[in-house]
Scaffold this motif. Structure first.
Motif, PDB file in Angstrom:
ATOM      1  N   UNK A 235       0.801  -1.222   0.000  1.00 13.73           N
ATOM      2  CA  UNK A 235       0.000   0.000   0.000  1.00 13.73           C
ATOM      3  C   UNK A 235       0.833   1.271   0.000  1.00 13.73           C
ATOM      4  N   UNK A 236       2.082   1.198   0.417  1.00 16.24           N
ATOM      5  CA  UNK A 236       2.925   2.394   0.429  1.00 16.24           C
ATOM      6  C   UNK A 236       3.898   2.419  -0.740  1.00 16.24           C
ATOM      7  N   UNK A 237       3.693   1.558  -1.728  1.00 17.14           N
ATOM      8  CA  UNK A 237       4.638   1.441  -2.836  1.00 17.14           C
ATOM      9  C   UNK A 237       3.987   1.835  -4.155  1.00 17.14           C
ATOM     10  N   UNK A 238       4.360   2.982  -4.745  1.00 15.85           N
ATOM     11  CA  UNK A 238       3.833   3.341  -6.066  1.00 15.85           C
ATOM     12  C   UNK A 238       4.190   2.322  -7.134  1.00 15.85           C
ATOM     13  N   UNK A 239       5.405   1.789  -7.085  1.00 13.99           N
ATOM     14  CA  UNK A 239       5.800   0.756  -8.047  1.00 13.99           C
ATOM     15  C   UNK A 239       4.940  -0.489  -7.878  1.00 13.99           C
ATOM     16  N   UNK A 240       4.671  -0.841  -6.638  1.00 15.00           N
ATOM     17  CA  UNK A 240       3.807  -1.988  -6.375  1.00 15.00           C
ATOM     18  C   UNK A 240       2.400  -1.758  -6.883  1.00 15.00           C
ATOM     19  N   UNK A 241       1.912  -0.504  -6.814  1.00 19.45           N
ATOM     20  CA  UNK A 241       0.583  -0.195  -7.325  1.00 19.45           C
ATOM     21  C   UNK A 241       0.519  -0.446  -8.832  1.00 19.45           C
ATOM     22  N   UNK A 242       1.579  -0.106  -9.554  1.00 22.90           N
ATOM     23  CA  UNK A 242       1.609  -0.352 -10.996  1.00 22.90           C
ATOM     24  C   UNK A 242       1.606  -1.844 -11.295  1.00 22.90           C
ATOM     25  N   UNK A 243       2.471  -2.580 -10.606  1.00 20.32           N
ATOM     26  CA  UNK A 243       2.544  -4.022 -10.838  1.00 20.32           C
ATOM     27  C   UNK A 243       1.224  -4.696 -10.463  1.00 20.32           C
ATOM     28  N   UNK A 244       0.667  -4.309  -9.320  1.00 21.46           N
ATOM     29  CA  UNK A 244      -0.599  -4.880  -8.889  1.00 21.46           C
ATOM     30  C   UNK A 244      -1.730  -4.550  -9.844  1.00 21.46           C
ATOM     31  N   UNK A 245      -1.743  -3.345 -10.389  1.00 18.65           N
ATOM     32  CA  UNK A 245      -2.801  -2.936 -11.315  1.00 18.65           C
ATOM     33  C   UNK A 245      -2.745  -3.745 -12.604  1.00 18.65           C
ATOM     34  N   UNK A 246      -1.545  -3.941 -13.124  1.00 22.89           N
ATOM     35  CA  UNK A 246      -1.418  -4.742 -14.350  1.00 22.89           C
ATOM     36  C   UNK A 246      -1.853  -6.182 -14.106  1.00 22.89           C
ATOM     37  N   UNK A 247      -1.467  -6.732 -12.955  1.00 28.63           N
ATOM     38  CA  UNK A 247      -1.860  -8.099 -12.632  1.00 28.63           C
ATOM     39  C   UNK A 247      -3.376  -8.213 -12.485  1.00 28.63           C
ATOM     40  N   UNK A 248      -3.983  -7.250 -11.798  1.00 31.43           N
ATOM     41  CA  UNK A 248      -5.436  -7.274 -11.613  1.00 31.43           C
ATOM     42  C   UNK A 248      -6.149  -7.065 -12.946  1.00 31.43           C
ATOM     43  N   UNK A 249      -5.664  -6.124 -13.755  1.00 32.77           N
ATOM     44  CA  UNK A 249      -6.284  -5.865 -15.050  1.00 32.77           C
ATOM     45  C   UNK A 249      -6.230  -7.081 -15.968  1.00 32.77           C
ATOM     46  N   UNK A 250      -5.077  -7.724 -16.037  1.00 33.59           N
ATOM     47  CA  UNK A 250      -4.940  -8.919 -16.872  1.00 33.59           C
ATOM     48  C   UNK A 250      -5.826 -10.052 -16.346  1.00 33.59           C
ATOM     49  N   UNK A 251      -5.843 -10.223 -15.042  1.00 31.57           N
ATOM     50  CA  UNK A 251      -6.674 -11.285 -14.457  1.00 31.57           C
ATOM     51  C   UNK A 251      -8.148 -11.069 -14.786  1.00 31.57           C
ATOM     52  N   UNK A 252      -8.623  -9.849 -14.593  1.00 31.85           N
ATOM     53  CA  UNK A 252     -10.032  -9.553 -14.841  1.00 31.85           C
ATOM     54  C   UNK A 252     -10.388  -9.742 -16.315  1.00 31.85           C
ATOM     55  N   UNK A 253      -9.512  -9.267 -17.218  1.00 35.53           N
ATOM     56  CA  UNK A 253      -9.784  -9.387 -18.653  1.00 35.53           C
ATOM     57  C   UNK A 253      -9.794 -10.844 -19.092  1.00 35.53           C
ATOM     58  N   UNK A 254      -8.854 -11.638 -18.598  1.00 36.12           N
ATOM     59  CA  UNK A 254      -8.784 -13.046 -18.994  1.00 36.12           C
ATOM     60  C   UNK A 254      -9.961 -13.846 -18.435  1.00 36.12           C
ATOM     61  N   UNK A 255     -10.332 -13.553 -17.191  1.00 34.22           N
ATOM     62  CA  UNK A 255     -11.471 -14.274 -16.601  1.00 34.22           C
ATOM     63  C   UNK A 255     -12.756 -13.955 -17.350  1.00 34.22           C
TER      64      UNK A 255
END
Length: 298
Positions: A235-255
């Protein structure tokens, strides 16, 4: 293979938009320790302003005014409602609860105004598509990737090369020490909330653009899919927010893209897939992908 590539591109575009929202969660948390549960309502507010103003001001003018107004609203909410509670960790917990009340008030009013309508934001891409080899991609998705990349790059430059960014990083490390060193925490917080509000208003354009039918009162709830992205990345990592967003976006689109093959999981699994991924990652890394363990002296 064509369906797979289409889902991948869609997931990247969705992840890019989620990154704008997730960065808002992260920057507010870094500045104040507050989890802003009113973020989805701020996004809906920015999208609503763009929708009602674009006929008179044009898309660019309406979006610019919506971004500035949403940023000002977010800053005002923090200044006049939240900062009065203090700056310590206990106050941050109370302020987090207050954001739930703010969200209810904003969402109730905006839902009343929008009703059952689907509002167009007047974006210039419309339903245009572009052929990239065997894949047909909506221009709005390409625009989402390009615009989000530029804006996120600007935000990271702001973190790295400005005095405000340095103050924000210092406040994230230790609020008390930062205050003793002369950093004006109130201004840091206000800047963080304004930045988060601006990013949310911009994200609303792409969440409501084709192939979405338009802005509706549930758009703010859709934006909260970026919340597990922020948690997942740390939650305190901007870089982590980017990585997490891409992972969530890909997961949602594929599902969603392979929903027919995943019917055993239920028709609405795409809605809960981001949270399922978050829970699975946190079981392995409780601090998130880029979170660091901290030590507290008691």
């Amino acid at each position: 293979m064509t369906v797979f590539l289409d889902n991948i591109l869609g997931g990247i575009a969705l992840g890019a938009v989620y990154a704008l929202v997730a960065l808002g969660f992260v920057v507010i948390f870094k500045a104040s320790g507050v989890l802003n549960f009113a973020h989805g309502s701020l996004l809906l507010f920015g999208g609503y302003l763009t929708a009602v103003l674009h006929d008179d001001l044009g898309f660019a003018g309406a979006l610019a005014l919506a971004v500035l107004t949403t940023a000002a609203l977010a800053g005002a909410l923090d200044r006049f409602l939240l900062q009065r509670g203090g700056q310590d960790a206990h106050s941050a917990h109370v302020q987090t609860i207050v954001t739930i009340g703010i969200d209810i008030v904003l969402l109730t009013d905006l839902s009343r105004r929008i009703g059952g309508d689907l509002l167009s934001l007047g974006d210039p891409w419309g339903d245009a598509v572009t052929d990239l080899g065997p894949v047909t991609v909506a221009d709005s998705r390409l625009a989402a990737i390009v615009v989000s990349t530029v804006v996120i790059g600007g935000v990271f430059a702001l973190f790295r090369f400005t005095s405000w960014g340095l103050s924000l990083r210092a406040a994230a490390e230790d609020l008390e020490a930062a205050s003793l060193m002369g950093i004006r925490l109130g201004r840091v917080r206000a800047g963080a909330w304004c930045l988060a509000g601006a990013l949310a208003a911009l994200a609303a354009v792409f969440l409501a653009a084709f192939p979405a039918p338009g802005l509706e009162r549930s758009t703010g709830l859709i934006a909260l899919n970026a919340f597990p992205a922020a948690i997942l990345g740390g939650l305190a990592s901007p870089t982590g927010a980017l990585a997490g967003s891409l992972l969530i976006g890909l997961t949602e689109a594929l599902v969603v893209g392979y929903q027919s093959d995943l019917h055993v999981l239920g028709e609405g699994f795409g809605d809960v897939a981001p949270y399922a991924v978050m829970l699975l990652v946190l079981l392995v890394r409780p601090t998130g992908l880029f979170g660091a363990k901290g030590a507290a002296r008691v």
